[in-house]
Scaffold this motif. Sequence first.
Motif, PDB file in Angstrom:
ATOM      1  N   ALA A  68      25.665 -33.694 -38.753  1.00 51.49           N
ATOM      2  CA  ALA A  68      24.302 -33.849 -38.245  1.00 51.49           C
ATOM      3  C   ALA A  68      23.541 -35.006 -38.888  1.00 51.49           C
ATOM      4  N   ASP A  69      23.871 -35.363 -40.138  1.00 45.16           N
ATOM      5  CA  ASP A  69      23.143 -36.457 -40.787  1.00 45.16           C
ATOM      6  C   ASP A  69      23.506 -37.827 -40.215  1.00 45.16           C
ATOM      7  N   GLY A  70      24.579 -37.914 -39.416  1.00 37.52           N
ATOM      8  CA  GLY A  70      24.991 -39.155 -38.764  1.00 37.52           C
ATOM      9  C   GLY A  70      25.748 -40.112 -39.655  1.00 37.52           C
ATOM     10  N   VAL A  71      25.873 -39.809 -40.929  1.00 37.38           N
ATOM     11  CA  VAL A  71      26.551 -40.690 -41.880  1.00 37.38           C
ATOM     12  C   VAL A  71      27.834 -40.057 -42.407  1.00 37.38           C
ATOM     13  N   THR A  72      27.880 -38.746 -42.428  1.00 36.56           N
ATOM     14  CA  THR A  72      29.024 -38.024 -42.977  1.00 36.56           C
ATOM     15  C   THR A  72      29.996 -37.664 -41.864  1.00 36.56           C
ATOM     16  N   GLY A  79      50.614 -35.832 -42.469  1.00 39.78           N
ATOM     17  CA  GLY A  79      51.768 -36.649 -42.845  1.00 39.78           C
ATOM     18  C   GLY A  79      52.934 -36.330 -41.942  1.00 39.78           C
ATOM     19  N   LYS A  80      54.135 -36.426 -42.493  1.00 36.45           N
ATOM     20  CA  LYS A  80      55.338 -36.165 -41.709  1.00 36.45           C
ATOM     21  C   LYS A  80      55.569 -34.673 -41.498  1.00 36.45           C
ATOM     22  N   GLY A  81      55.063 -33.857 -42.407  1.00 34.89           N
ATOM     23  CA  GLY A  81      55.236 -32.410 -42.273  1.00 34.89           C
ATOM     24  C   GLY A  81      54.096 -31.788 -41.490  1.00 34.89           C
ATOM     25  N   ASP A  82      53.968 -30.472 -41.641  1.00 40.15           N
ATOM     26  CA  ASP A  82      52.928 -29.733 -40.938  1.00 40.15           C
ATOM     27  C   ASP A  82      51.622 -29.663 -41.725  1.00 40.15           C
ATOM     28  N   SER A  83      51.629 -30.153 -42.953  1.00 40.40           N
ATOM     29  CA  SER A  83      50.438 -30.010 -43.790  1.00 40.40           C
ATOM     30  C   SER A  83      49.347 -30.997 -43.379  1.00 40.40           C
ATOM     31  N   ALA A  84      48.107 -30.531 -43.486  1.00 42.28           N
ATOM     32  CA  ALA A  84      46.936 -31.352 -43.180  1.00 42.28           C
ATOM     33  C   ALA A  84      45.901 -31.123 -44.275  1.00 42.28           C
ATOM     34  N   VAL A  85      45.269 -32.201 -44.698  1.00 41.60           N
ATOM     35  CA  VAL A  85      44.265 -32.125 -45.758  1.00 41.60           C
ATOM     36  C   VAL A  85      42.899 -32.435 -45.155  1.00 41.60           C
ATOM     37  N   PRO A  86      41.923 -31.520 -45.306  1.00 40.40           N
ATOM     38  CA  PRO A  86      40.576 -31.819 -44.807  1.00 40.40           C
ATOM     39  C   PRO A  86      39.899 -32.851 -45.706  1.00 40.40           C
ATOM     40  N   VAL A  87      39.245 -33.834 -45.081  1.00 38.05           N
ATOM     41  CA  VAL A  87      38.595 -34.924 -45.812  1.00 38.05           C
ATOM     42  C   VAL A  87      37.144 -35.022 -45.349  1.00 38.05           C
ATOM     43  N   ARG A  88      36.253 -35.271 -46.302  1.00 31.66           N
ATOM     44  CA  ARG A  88      34.843 -35.519 -45.999  1.00 31.66           C
ATOM     45  C   ARG A  88      34.460 -36.867 -46.608  1.00 31.66           C
ATOM     46  N   PHE A  89      33.772 -37.692 -45.821  1.00 29.85           N
ATOM     47  CA  PHE A  89      33.362 -39.021 -46.270  1.00 29.85           C
ATOM     48  C   PHE A  89      31.944 -39.309 -45.817  1.00 29.85           C
ATOM     49  N   SER A  90      31.124 -39.822 -46.704  1.00 32.75           N
ATOM     50  CA  SER A  90      29.765 -40.247 -46.376  1.00 32.75           C
ATOM     51  C   SER A  90      29.659 -41.739 -46.636  1.00 32.75           C
TER      52      SER A  90
END
Length: 153
Positions: A68-72, A79-90
Motif C-alpha cells: 500500500a505504501d507504493g514503495v515496498t 531456484g532449481k528445486g521447489d523451495s521459494a524464499v519470500p523477499v521484501r524490498f523497500s
Amino acid sequence: MKAKHQRLTLIGLALLALIAAGLLAAWALRNQASYFYLPEQMASDPPAVGQAVRLGGMVQTGSLQTLADGVTIKFLVTGKGDSAVPVRFSGIVPDLFEEGSGVVAEGSIGPDGTFVASNLLAKHDENYIPRELEGMSEMQAAKVAEETTVGLQ
C-alpha cells in the motif's frame, strides 16, 4: 652485529609485520563478507538472523506484489528445486527487474523468515538488448553506438 645478521633480522621483522597486517585486515573484514545463497541452500541451512548475505534466483511468476505504501514490494525467489524464499524490498526497483527474471538480493533474514533486501540487482541473459536499441538493425545500432562514443572523446 654483522651485516648478514642485520639483514636476516630486518627480513624477519618485515615478514612478521606483513603477517600481522594480513591478520589485522582479515579480522577487520570478517563481518563485511557477504555470502551467496541459493533458495535451496536458504531453506536447508539458513544463515543467522541479521547476517548480511546475498540471495540469488528467479523471481517467481505471479508472486510480485506492491504494498500500500507504493514503495515496498514483496515477491518469491525460486531456484532449481521447489523451495521459494519470500523477499521484501523497500526502495527503487531496477529497470530490468520483473517476474520470471533473475535477481540477486542483498540483505538479511528477518525474525519471521522473510528475506529483507536492502539492495536488488536485476540480472539479464546473454540476449539482452537495451530499450533504446530494440527494433534496430545491427547497422543502425552500430551507428547509434558510434555517435554516442564520438561525443565522449
